[in-house]
Design a protein around this motif. Sequence first.
Motif, PDB file in Angstrom:
ATOM      1  N   LEU A   1      71.418  54.360  51.519  1.00 14.21           N
ATOM      2  CA  LEU A   1      72.431  54.039  52.531  1.00 14.21           C
ATOM      3  C   LEU A   1      72.837  52.572  52.448  1.00 14.21           C
ATOM      4  CD1 LEU A   1      74.140  54.716  55.028  1.00 14.21           C
ATOM      5  CD2 LEU A   1      72.119  54.235  56.433  1.00 14.21           C
ATOM      6  N   ALA A   2      71.870  51.685  52.276  1.00 17.39           N
ATOM      7  CA  ALA A   2      72.182  50.263  52.196  1.00 17.39           C
ATOM      8  C   ALA A   2      73.074  49.964  50.997  1.00 17.39           C
ATOM      9  CB  ALA A   2      70.898  49.446  52.117  1.00 17.39           C
ATOM     10  N   ARG A   3      72.829  50.605  49.868  1.00 17.30           N
ATOM     11  CA  ARG A   3      73.686  50.412  48.691  1.00 17.30           C
ATOM     12  C   ARG A   3      75.123  50.851  48.986  1.00 17.30           C
ATOM     13  NH1 ARG A   3      72.485  53.843  44.608  1.00 17.30           N
ATOM     14  NH2 ARG A   3      73.697  52.597  43.131  1.00 17.30           N
ATOM     15  N   CYS A   4      75.253  51.966  49.685  1.00 10.74           N
ATOM     16  CA  CYS A   4      76.595  52.472  49.999  1.00 10.74           C
ATOM     17  C   CYS A   4      77.339  51.526  50.943  1.00 10.74           C
ATOM     18  CB  CYS A   4      76.494  53.866  50.614  1.00 10.74           C
ATOM     19  SG  CYS A   4      75.869  55.134  49.477  1.00 10.74           S
ATOM     20  N   LEU A   5      76.653  51.028  51.963  1.00 15.17           N
ATOM     21  CA  LEU A   5      77.299  50.096  52.889  1.00 15.17           C
ATOM     22  C   LEU A   5      77.608  48.765  52.211  1.00 15.17           C
ATOM     23  CD1 LEU A   5      75.237  50.871  56.105  1.00 15.17           C
ATOM     24  CD2 LEU A   5      77.716  51.095  55.872  1.00 15.17           C
ATOM     25  N   ARG A   6      76.796  48.398  51.229  1.00 11.59           N
ATOM     26  CA  ARG A   6      77.042  47.162  50.473  1.00 11.59           C
ATOM     27  C   ARG A   6      78.312  47.249  49.629  1.00 11.59           C
ATOM     28  NH1 ARG A   6      73.039  46.592  45.578  1.00 11.59           N
ATOM     29  NH2 ARG A   6      74.474  48.243  44.882  1.00 11.59           N
ATOM     30  N   ASP A   7      78.540  48.414  49.018  1.00 10.00           N
ATOM     31  CA  ASP A   7      79.547  48.510  47.957  1.00 10.00           C
ATOM     32  C   ASP A   7      80.871  49.142  48.383  1.00 10.00           C
ATOM     33  OD1 ASP A   7      77.658  47.390  46.317  1.00 10.00           O
ATOM     34  OD2 ASP A   7      77.063  49.268  45.378  1.00 10.00           O
ATOM     35  N   LEU A   8      80.898  49.852  49.493  1.00 17.32           N
ATOM     36  CA  LEU A   8      82.114  50.589  49.850  1.00 17.32           C
ATOM     37  C   LEU A   8      82.748  50.017  51.105  1.00 17.32           C
ATOM     38  CD1 LEU A   8      80.795  54.156  49.076  1.00 17.32           C
ATOM     39  CD2 LEU A   8      82.341  52.784  47.699  1.00 17.32           C
ATOM     40  N   PRO A   9      84.086  50.021  51.181  1.00 22.13           N
ATOM     41  CA  PRO A   9      84.783  49.426  52.326  1.00 22.13           C
ATOM     42  C   PRO A   9      84.805  50.370  53.527  1.00 22.13           C
ATOM     43  CG  PRO A   9      86.364  50.267  50.745  1.00 22.13           C
ATOM     44  CD  PRO A   9      85.018  50.492  50.138  1.00 22.13           C
TER      45      PRO A   9
ATOM     46  N   ALA B   1      79.708  58.729  51.020  1.00 26.37           N
ATOM     47  CA  ALA B   1      79.046  58.561  49.725  1.00 26.37           C
ATOM     48  C   ALA B   1      77.542  58.782  49.853  1.00 26.37           C
ATOM     49  CB  ALA B   1      79.341  57.168  49.167  1.00 26.37           C
ATOM     50  N   TYR B   2      76.959  58.234  50.915  1.00 27.71           N
ATOM     51  CA  TYR B   2      75.516  58.408  51.165  1.00 27.71           C
ATOM     52  C   TYR B   2      75.164  59.886  51.295  1.00 27.71           C
ATOM     53  CZ  TYR B   2      71.593  58.997  54.425  1.00 27.71           C
ATOM     54  OH  TYR B   2      70.453  59.437  55.063  1.00 27.71           O
ATOM     55  N   GLU B   3      75.922  60.632  52.091  1.00 24.03           N
ATOM     56  CA  GLU B   3      75.651  62.063  52.230  1.00 24.03           C
ATOM     57  C   GLU B   3      75.807  62.781  50.899  1.00 24.03           C
ATOM     58  OE1 GLU B   3      77.179  66.039  54.684  1.00 24.03           O
ATOM     59  OE2 GLU B   3      77.934  64.048  55.242  1.00 24.03           O
ATOM     60  N   GLY B   4      76.831  62.400  50.141  1.00 22.91           N
ATOM     61  CA  GLY B   4      77.041  63.025  48.842  1.00 22.91           C
ATOM     62  C   GLY B   4      75.898  62.781  47.883  1.00 22.91           C
ATOM     63  N   LEU B   5      75.268  61.619  47.971  1.00 22.85           N
ATOM     64  CA  LEU B   5      74.151  61.282  47.093  1.00 22.85           C
ATOM     65  C   LEU B   5      72.831  61.902  47.553  1.00 22.85           C
ATOM     66  CD1 LEU B   5      74.947  57.501  46.502  1.00 22.85           C
ATOM     67  CD2 LEU B   5      74.990  59.315  44.770  1.00 22.85           C
ATOM     68  N   ARG B   6      72.732  62.251  48.825  1.00 24.90           N
ATOM     69  CA  ARG B   6      71.425  62.632  49.376  1.00 24.90           C
ATOM     70  C   ARG B   6      71.288  64.098  49.785  1.00 24.90           C
ATOM     71  NH1 ARG B   6      67.466  60.467  47.941  1.00 24.90           N
ATOM     72  NH2 ARG B   6      66.331  60.904  49.857  1.00 24.90           N
TER      73      ARG B   6
ATOM     74  N   GLY C   1      63.416  53.441  59.714  1.00 24.84           N
ATOM     75  CA  GLY C   1      64.087  52.327  60.378  1.00 24.84           C
ATOM     76  C   GLY C   1      63.837  50.976  59.725  1.00 24.84           C
ATOM     77  N   PRO C   2      62.569  50.541  59.609  1.00 27.34           N
ATOM     78  CA  PRO C   2      62.314  49.244  58.969  1.00 27.34           C
ATOM     79  C   PRO C   2      62.761  49.189  57.513  1.00 27.34           C
ATOM     80  CG  PRO C   2      60.413  49.937  60.261  1.00 27.34           C
ATOM     81  CD  PRO C   2      61.362  51.096  60.233  1.00 27.34           C
ATOM     82  N   VAL C   3      62.612  50.293  56.774  1.00 33.29           N
ATOM     83  CA  VAL C   3      63.047  50.291  55.377  1.00 33.29           C
ATOM     84  C   VAL C   3      64.562  50.104  55.303  1.00 33.29           C
ATOM     85  CG1 VAL C   3      63.281  51.691  53.289  1.00 33.29           C
ATOM     86  CG2 VAL C   3      61.109  51.644  54.521  1.00 33.29           C
ATOM     87  N   THR C   4      65.301  50.827  56.127  1.00 33.20           N
ATOM     88  CA  THR C   4      66.761  50.678  56.138  1.00 33.20           C
ATOM     89  C   THR C   4      67.152  49.257  56.493  1.00 33.20           C
ATOM     90  OG1 THR C   4      66.984  53.002  56.811  1.00 33.20           O
ATOM     91  CG2 THR C   4      68.900  51.588  57.110  1.00 33.20           C
ATOM     92  N   ALA C   5      66.467  48.664  57.472  1.00 34.04           N
ATOM     93  CA  ALA C   5      66.780  47.289  57.874  1.00 34.04           C
ATOM     94  C   ALA C   5      66.523  46.312  56.737  1.00 34.04           C
ATOM     95  CB  ALA C   5      65.947  46.910  59.096  1.00 34.04           C
ATOM     96  N   MET C   6      65.405  46.467  56.032  1.00 36.15           N
ATOM     97  CA  MET C   6      65.111  45.571  54.904  1.00 36.15           C
ATOM     98  C   MET C   6      66.131  45.738  53.784  1.00 36.15           C
ATOM     99  SD  MET C   6      60.959  45.404  54.521  1.00 36.15           S
ATOM    100  CE  MET C   6      60.592  47.161  54.718  1.00 36.15           C
ATOM    101  N   ALA C   7      66.502  46.987  53.498  1.00 38.72           N
ATOM    102  CA  ALA C   7      67.486  47.232  52.443  1.00 38.72           C
ATOM    103  C   ALA C   7      68.844  46.658  52.821  1.00 38.72           C
ATOM    104  CB  ALA C   7      67.591  48.731  52.171  1.00 38.72           C
ATOM    105  N   LEU C   8      69.231  46.818  54.084  1.00 37.04           N
ATOM    106  CA  LEU C   8      70.505  46.246  54.528  1.00 37.04           C
ATOM    107  C   LEU C   8      70.485  44.727  54.430  1.00 37.04           C
ATOM    108  CD1 LEU C   8      71.253  48.480  57.650  1.00 37.04           C
ATOM    109  CD2 LEU C   8      72.599  48.386  55.543  1.00 37.04           C
TER     110      LEU C   8
END
Length: 395
Positions: free
Chosen positions: A315-323, A331-336, A13-20
């Motif tokens: 996940l944060a990278r995917c939400l950053r870059d994809l509409p 994309a996140y599931e595909g990468l993980r 949770g905290p890691v995802t929040a920081m990355a977002l």
Amino acid sequence: MAHVLIIGGGIAGPVTAMALRRAGIDATVYEAFPAGADDVGSFLTLFANGLAALRAIDADGPVREASCVAETVEFISDTGRLLGRRPLSGSWDDGLGPRTLRRSELCRTLRAEAARRGVRVEHAKRLVDLTVRPRGTVVARFADGTRAEGTAVVGADGLRSRTRTLLDPGAPPPRHTGQLTVCGRTRDAHAPVPDRTYRMYYGQRAFFGCTRAPDGTTYWFANMPGPELPRAALAAATPDQWRHRVTEAFAGDRTPAAAIAAATGDDIVGINAYDIPTTPVWHNAHTVLVGDAAHATAPNAAQGASMAIEDGVVLARCLRDLPGNEQAFEAYEGLRRERVERVVALSAAMAGRAPGTAEERRTRDAEVERRMAEDPRPRMNWLTGYRIDWAAPVH
């Protein structure tokens, strides 16, 4: 403006929040416990891949300060014979030797760093339900009667994830691995481990590992075959009962494992070991799973925390870059998915290696000696050599 609701304030949770936040996306963490979970005696190891994922968002510094490093691993048979010694995965390339710390300390450290970066963390917020409004926002309802609204929900609520159940009522439950894991720490160990070293003991009846922190504390764990204990029995078990169980399991070995356990006071805890081999549904249009909520891993490979950290950053990278959520989640599931399910399978295979007969143990020892003589990098680089390039765009 996008605002993500993160359910669970443990590790993912905290890691995802920081990355977002680093990706320019606002998020709030909702933790079910009043002050976070406190696993007395329980500790974990972050390998190079987990530390590198934290480093991708400049969050590894506080974890390094709160932990101790190990660079070498030794494997020892139940007769006390050294089967081999080699550098630990990650310590040979970019100096990311595995770090050991208490689970509760890692959670506190990550939450504190997230708060320092402006992430809001709310406690005593146990998720009850999720609903989607006509305009596409999602509403989380909590057991205390409060609600929160956002553009997406990230389920980081662990092994017994409520988010996973709401996402897919037919999701497979956690599977007991046929193993109990006991963790402890003591300053009274009479057989100190060399500095920056993990010692692993293949016992006749169970497996034991230990390392020593710079302050003289010996951290140890024991993986023992055993049936799943009912929750009531697990909650009622005392440190003395766990201590007796571990010392009895290693009493017939010519190693210090039993003595280390016997020298441990109340800083000892036992758990059932579980995993989730595969979770069919990782996401829908507004909700996605990370960490143990998506792919719980048996403790044998010591990769659960690192996988959760990797998830949050990817996940944060995917939400950053994809509409849109849906494309980002796909994309996140595909990468993980392939990677984490491979790790779950590896750890499950390690959990299934019962000590066996004397002849089987001799065969096992010979195999360990052979592997210790090999260069581990070609075999293990897929696991601990995994790196996330934060700057690279996700297509």
